[in-house]
Design a protein around this motif. Sequence first.
Motif, PDB file in Angstrom:
ATOM      1  N   GLU A  28       0.829  -1.202   0.000  1.00 60.89           N
ATOM      2  CA  GLU A  28       0.000   0.000   0.000  1.00 60.89           C
ATOM      3  C   GLU A  28       0.868   1.259   0.000  1.00 60.89           C
ATOM      4  N   ALA A  29       1.975   1.236   0.728  1.00 61.79           N
ATOM      5  CA  ALA A  29       2.898   2.376   0.699  1.00 61.79           C
ATOM      6  C   ALA A  29       3.498   2.527  -0.694  1.00 61.79           C
ATOM      7  N   TYR A  30       3.790   1.401  -1.352  1.00 60.05           N
ATOM      8  CA  TYR A  30       4.331   1.442  -2.712  1.00 60.05           C
ATOM      9  C   TYR A  30       3.298   1.985  -3.691  1.00 60.05           C
ATOM     10  N   ILE A  31       2.045   1.612  -3.516  1.00 56.32           N
ATOM     11  CA  ILE A  31       0.968   2.136  -4.375  1.00 56.32           C
ATOM     12  C   ILE A  31       0.959   3.662  -4.346  1.00 56.32           C
ATOM     13  N   ALA A  32       1.211   4.230  -3.187  1.00 59.58           N
ATOM     14  CA  ALA A  32       1.203   5.695  -3.054  1.00 59.58           C
ATOM     15  C   ALA A  32       2.278   6.355  -3.900  1.00 59.58           C
ATOM     16  N   THR A  33       3.289   5.578  -4.335  1.00 60.54           N
ATOM     17  CA  THR A  33       4.367   6.143  -5.156  1.00 60.54           C
ATOM     18  C   THR A  33       4.126   5.950  -6.657  1.00 60.54           C
TER      19      THR A  33
END
Length: 94
Positions: A59-64
């Motif tokens: 989910e943190a990667y999705i934000a990028t």
Amino acid sequence: MLILLLTYIAPLDQVDQHVEAHMIWVKQGYERGWFLASGRKDPRTGGVILARGDRSEIEAYIATDPFMISGVTRYDVTEVVLSRAAPGLEGLLP
């Protein structure tokens, strides 16, 4: 397994401006071992990514994702605990 559903929330001409950067981002997801399969929806209203790994990290990667940063898509994340797979796809099982 995580199913990442992308839905475009901007016109395709705006989405297209970010496809190249998004594809680099997708490639990096594969290189990290998170992404298993991906592709466009038909009709072209977004995409789907099958992923595995820690949900909070993904989910943190999705934000990028350049699509997210530019505001042209939204993500819905569904977690699935697979219990069966067709021959040849056993690697998808936990």
